[in-house]
Scaffold this motif. Sequence first.
Motif, PDB file in Angstrom:
ATOM      1  N   MET A   4       0.856  -1.186   0.000  1.00 34.09           N
ATOM      2  CA  MET A   4       0.000   0.000   0.000  1.00 34.09           C
ATOM      3  C   MET A   4       0.892   1.237   0.000  1.00 34.09           C
ATOM      4  SD  MET A   4      -3.080   1.267   0.060  1.00 34.09           S
ATOM      5  CE  MET A   4      -4.113  -0.080   0.587  1.00 34.09           C
ATOM      6  N   LEU A   5       0.714   2.086  -0.983  1.00 31.55           N
ATOM      7  CA  LEU A   5       1.492   3.318  -1.096  1.00 31.55           C
ATOM      8  C   LEU A   5       0.930   4.400  -0.205  1.00 31.55           C
ATOM      9  CD1 LEU A   5       1.875   3.358  -4.983  1.00 31.55           C
ATOM     10  CD2 LEU A   5       3.732   3.009  -3.346  1.00 31.55           C
ATOM     11  N   THR A   6       1.825   5.154   0.480  1.00 30.93           N
ATOM     12  CA  THR A   6       1.392   6.313   1.248  1.00 30.93           C
ATOM     13  C   THR A   6       1.140   7.477   0.295  1.00 30.93           C
ATOM     14  OG1 THR A   6       3.628   7.156   1.584  1.00 30.93           O
ATOM     15  CG2 THR A   6       2.802   5.523   3.189  1.00 30.93           C
ATOM     16  N   THR A   7       0.508   8.504   0.803  1.00 24.19           N
ATOM     17  CA  THR A   7       0.243   9.682  -0.026  1.00 24.19           C
ATOM     18  C   THR A   7       1.550  10.291  -0.521  1.00 24.19           C
ATOM     19  OG1 THR A   7      -1.786  10.136   1.212  1.00 24.19           O
ATOM     20  CG2 THR A   7      -0.842  11.952  -0.061  1.00 24.19           C
ATOM     21  N   GLU A   8       2.562  10.372   0.368  1.00 32.51           N
ATOM     22  CA  GLU A   8       3.851  10.946  -0.015  1.00 32.51           C
ATOM     23  C   GLU A   8       4.516  10.137  -1.122  1.00 32.51           C
ATOM     24  OE1 GLU A   8       2.858  10.338   3.015  1.00 32.51           O
ATOM     25  OE2 GLU A   8       2.616  12.364   3.857  1.00 32.51           O
ATOM     26  N   GLU A   9       4.419   8.812  -1.029  1.00 30.22           N
ATOM     27  CA  GLU A   9       5.022   7.953  -2.048  1.00 30.22           C
ATOM     28  C   GLU A   9       4.295   8.101  -3.385  1.00 30.22           C
ATOM     29  OE1 GLU A   9       6.695   4.344   0.813  1.00 30.22           O
ATOM     30  OE2 GLU A   9       4.653   4.264   0.000  1.00 30.22           O
ATOM     31  N   ARG A  10       3.002   8.262  -3.358  1.00 36.33           N
ATOM     32  CA  ARG A  10       2.251   8.463  -4.596  1.00 36.33           C
ATOM     33  C   ARG A  10       2.640   9.776  -5.265  1.00 36.33           C
ATOM     34  NH1 ARG A  10      -3.893   6.201  -3.460  1.00 36.33           N
ATOM     35  NH2 ARG A  10      -3.265   4.335  -2.296  1.00 36.33           N
ATOM     36  N   VAL A  11       2.783  10.820  -4.453  1.00 43.73           N
ATOM     37  CA  VAL A  11       3.197  12.114  -5.011  1.00 43.73           C
ATOM     38  C   VAL A  11       4.588  12.003  -5.628  1.00 43.73           C
ATOM     39  CG1 VAL A  11       3.830  14.493  -4.415  1.00 43.73           C
ATOM     40  CG2 VAL A  11       1.759  13.463  -3.442  1.00 43.73           C
ATOM     41  N   GLY A  18       6.936  12.890 -14.327  1.00 39.96           N
ATOM     42  CA  GLY A  18       7.063  14.145 -15.073  1.00 39.96           C
ATOM     43  C   GLY A  18       8.435  14.376 -15.658  1.00 39.96           C
ATOM     44  N   ARG A  19       9.379  13.519 -15.329  1.00 35.43           N
ATOM     45  CA  ARG A  19      10.717  13.687 -15.864  1.00 35.43           C
ATOM     46  C   ARG A  19      10.744  13.341 -17.365  1.00 35.43           C
ATOM     47  NH1 ARG A  19      15.361  11.593 -11.655  1.00 35.43           N
ATOM     48  NH2 ARG A  19      14.882  13.039  -9.946  1.00 35.43           N
ATOM     49  N   GLU A  20      11.413  14.145 -18.098  1.00 38.56           N
ATOM     50  CA  GLU A  20      11.467  13.958 -19.545  1.00 38.56           C
ATOM     51  C   GLU A  20      12.241  12.690 -19.878  1.00 38.56           C
ATOM     52  OE1 GLU A  20      12.829  16.373 -23.587  1.00 38.56           O
ATOM     53  OE2 GLU A  20      12.998  17.323 -21.608  1.00 38.56           O
ATOM     54  N   GLY A  21      11.663  11.902 -20.748  1.00 35.91           N
ATOM     55  CA  GLY A  21      12.310  10.695 -21.214  1.00 35.91           C
ATOM     56  C   GLY A  21      12.165   9.504 -20.291  1.00 35.91           C
ATOM     57  N   TYR A  22      11.444   9.666 -19.157  1.00 37.48           N
ATOM     58  CA  TYR A  22      11.265   8.567 -18.202  1.00 37.48           C
ATOM     59  C   TYR A  22      10.034   7.746 -18.597  1.00 37.48           C
ATOM     60  CZ  TYR A  22      14.631   8.909 -14.363  1.00 37.48           C
ATOM     61  OH  TYR A  22      15.776   8.845 -13.596  1.00 37.48           O
ATOM     62  N   SER A  23      10.256   6.458 -18.799  1.00 41.09           N
ATOM     63  CA  SER A  23       9.112   5.556 -19.009  1.00 41.09           C
ATOM     64  C   SER A  23       8.599   5.093 -17.647  1.00 41.09           C
ATOM     65  CB  SER A  23       9.538   4.346 -19.846  1.00 41.09           C
ATOM     66  OG  SER A  23      10.450   3.532 -19.101  1.00 41.09           O
ATOM     67  N   PRO A  27       9.065  -3.609  -3.566  1.00 34.52           N
ATOM     68  CA  PRO A  27       9.182  -2.896  -4.847  1.00 34.52           C
ATOM     69  C   PRO A  27       7.820  -2.694  -5.504  1.00 34.52           C
ATOM     70  CG  PRO A  27      10.779  -4.689  -4.711  1.00 34.52           C
ATOM     71  CD  PRO A  27       9.837  -4.866  -3.554  1.00 34.52           C
ATOM     72  N   VAL A  28       7.727  -1.574  -6.240  1.00 27.09           N
ATOM     73  CA  VAL A  28       6.520  -1.324  -7.034  1.00 27.09           C
ATOM     74  C   VAL A  28       6.798  -1.736  -8.471  1.00 27.09           C
ATOM     75  CG1 VAL A  28       5.799   0.576  -5.543  1.00 27.09           C
ATOM     76  CG2 VAL A  28       7.152   1.059  -7.587  1.00 27.09           C
ATOM     77  N   SER A  29       5.748  -2.105  -9.178  1.00 26.72           N
ATOM     78  CA  SER A  29       5.894  -2.516 -10.572  1.00 26.72           C
ATOM     79  C   SER A  29       5.543  -1.368 -11.501  1.00 26.72           C
ATOM     80  CB  SER A  29       4.978  -3.707 -10.854  1.00 26.72           C
ATOM     81  OG  SER A  29       3.621  -3.323 -10.736  1.00 26.72           O
ATOM     82  N   HIS A  30       5.943  -1.495 -12.758  1.00 26.34           N
ATOM     83  CA  HIS A  30       5.613  -0.446 -13.729  1.00 26.34           C
ATOM     84  C   HIS A  30       4.099  -0.359 -13.943  1.00 26.34           C
ATOM     85  CE1 HIS A  30       5.536  -4.032 -16.295  1.00 26.34           C
ATOM     86  NE2 HIS A  30       4.785  -3.328 -17.141  1.00 26.34           N
ATOM     87  N   SER A  31       3.376  -1.487 -13.760  1.00 27.03           N
ATOM     88  CA  SER A  31       1.915  -1.445 -13.919  1.00 27.03           C
ATOM     89  C   SER A  31       1.270  -0.630 -12.800  1.00 27.03           C
ATOM     90  CB  SER A  31       1.344  -2.857 -13.955  1.00 27.03           C
ATOM     91  OG  SER A  31       1.667  -3.569 -12.771  1.00 27.03           O
ATOM     92  N   THR A  32       1.828  -0.698 -11.590  1.00 24.16           N
ATOM     93  CA  THR A  32       1.328   0.119 -10.486  1.00 24.16           C
ATOM     94  C   THR A  32       1.513   1.592 -10.811  1.00 24.16           C
ATOM     95  OG1 THR A  32       1.844  -1.594  -8.866  1.00 24.16           O
ATOM     96  CG2 THR A  32       1.584   0.645  -8.026  1.00 24.16           C
ATOM     97  N   VAL A  33       2.650   1.923 -11.365  1.00 25.83           N
ATOM     98  CA  VAL A  33       2.910   3.307 -11.766  1.00 25.83           C
ATOM     99  C   VAL A  33       1.906   3.745 -12.826  1.00 25.83           C
ATOM    100  CG1 VAL A  33       4.595   4.872 -12.834  1.00 25.83           C
ATOM    101  CG2 VAL A  33       5.359   3.126 -11.203  1.00 25.83           C
ATOM    102  N   GLY A  34       1.633   2.845 -13.796  1.00 24.53           N
ATOM    103  CA  GLY A  34       0.700   3.197 -14.861  1.00 24.53           C
ATOM    104  C   GLY A  34      -0.708   3.457 -14.337  1.00 24.53           C
ATOM    105  N   ARG A  35      -1.171   2.632 -13.396  1.00 27.78           N
ATOM    106  CA  ARG A  35      -2.513   2.830 -12.839  1.00 27.78           C
ATOM    107  C   ARG A  35      -2.592   4.144 -12.051  1.00 27.78           C
ATOM    108  NH1 ARG A  35      -2.003  -2.763 -11.873  1.00 27.78           N
ATOM    109  NH2 ARG A  35      -1.387  -2.368  -9.704  1.00 27.78           N
ATOM    110  N   LEU A  36      -1.539   4.417 -11.275  1.00 22.47           N
ATOM    111  CA  LEU A  36      -1.534   5.650 -10.488  1.00 22.47           C
ATOM    112  C   LEU A  36      -1.539   6.871 -11.397  1.00 22.47           C
ATOM    113  CD1 LEU A  36      -1.268   7.114  -7.749  1.00 22.47           C
ATOM    114  CD2 LEU A  36       1.223   6.893  -7.978  1.00 22.47           C
ATOM    115  N   LEU A  37      -0.736   6.826 -12.471  1.00 21.70           N
ATOM    116  CA  LEU A  37      -0.680   7.958 -13.392  1.00 21.70           C
ATOM    117  C   LEU A  37      -2.014   8.174 -14.097  1.00 21.70           C
ATOM    118  CD1 LEU A  37       1.018  10.145 -14.751  1.00 21.70           C
ATOM    119  CD2 LEU A  37       1.745   8.441 -16.447  1.00 21.70           C
ATOM    120  N   SER A  60      -6.051  13.778  -8.620  1.00 17.95           N
ATOM    121  CA  SER A  60      -5.716  13.456  -7.232  1.00 17.95           C
ATOM    122  C   SER A  60      -5.013  12.098  -7.194  1.00 17.95           C
ATOM    123  CB  SER A  60      -6.970  13.412  -6.367  1.00 17.95           C
ATOM    124  OG  SER A  60      -6.668  12.950  -5.064  1.00 17.95           O
ATOM    125  N   VAL A  61      -4.138  11.942  -6.182  1.00 15.93           N
ATOM    126  CA  VAL A  61      -3.485  10.646  -5.996  1.00 15.93           C
ATOM    127  C   VAL A  61      -4.250   9.768  -5.026  1.00 15.93           C
ATOM    128  CG1 VAL A  61      -1.189  11.570  -6.503  1.00 15.93           C
ATOM    129  CG2 VAL A  61      -2.022  11.559  -4.134  1.00 15.93           C
TER     130      VAL A  61
END
Length: 348
Positions: free
Chosen positions: A1-8, A15-20, A37-47, A55-56
Amino acid sequence: MLTTEERVELILLCGREGYSQRDVAAEFNQRHPEREPVSHSTVGRLLAKFKSTGSVHDASRSGRPCTTADTEEVILAKVAASPRKSTRRTSMELGIPRTTLRRVLKKHRWHPYKLQLLHHMTEDDPDRRMEMCDWFLRKLDDNAQFLSTVMFSDEANFYVNGEVNRQNLRYWSDSNPHWFTSNKEQGAARVMVWCGLWKDRIIGPYFFHRNVDSETYLTMLGDSLLPTLDAIGSRPEWFMQDGAPPHYAIQVRTWLDDNFPQWIGRRGRVEWAPRSPDLNPMDFAIWGYLKSRVYAVKIRDANHLQERIVAECRAVTPNLVANVLRNMGDRLQTCFDLNGSHIEHIIT
């Protein structure tokens, strides 16, 4: 479970240029080696959620709110004070949804116990029930299939407008209150029917078109029952009837002596204990089962009622009969163990 700070933090990395998304996940995991560890799919859902809602935070979940301990206490106190009141009425009086009320009762293991109708017993009845149970149990010791050699019989009223509905008579409690009373089914238009239970089937039904007396009962035995048994090609070793007045007439007992030398009943070779419907499989099982099936559809008139009774009698399966007779054996043992007392309100 991600905290609010970790989600932000993850959103800022996105937002970094060139970052997948894989780059973001790798960077985040490198920064926080101590956490899972978090997965790239978790990042995709959050984004995707952030782009959609701005909102996060997770959206508020739909569904019923949690019931507080105070509400549960109010519900249990109310039901304990009026255990016979319906859940519908209780929910209206408390202003609490009926589903919530039932959920709380289930959580605390409260159950709706049915009203049981019992015959009033006289002083001598327990001893006579003990004697009868002892005889049956000894027969079962000699032959485990003995109950299948007996034809158990009984008459019952079926009312065109339906039987007494005890489905709505409930006593809510966290333990069985053994709630029972004495009662008698009454109604207007009705059909009187006789059935027998023998081996793996129902014998009958046979209908009476006027009140049952010794004459009509004897006519039924001679003109309906015997031809049926002749068509089957055999007769039961034992015939059982209760002590109703039409069964006790001299001409009826004489007829039984001639046609069923081994019969159980009032002044029969073996006495059937009075006020013992809780031991007669027709009473404790078959009639209730048949009525539940017959009244599953709306009855139009007496003719329709008779058609339904015939159809449901024919639909009774050998497996159902076997279960009923097995239950009778248990009942006989329970009655004997309890010194001949009523068992209907305590046996399952």
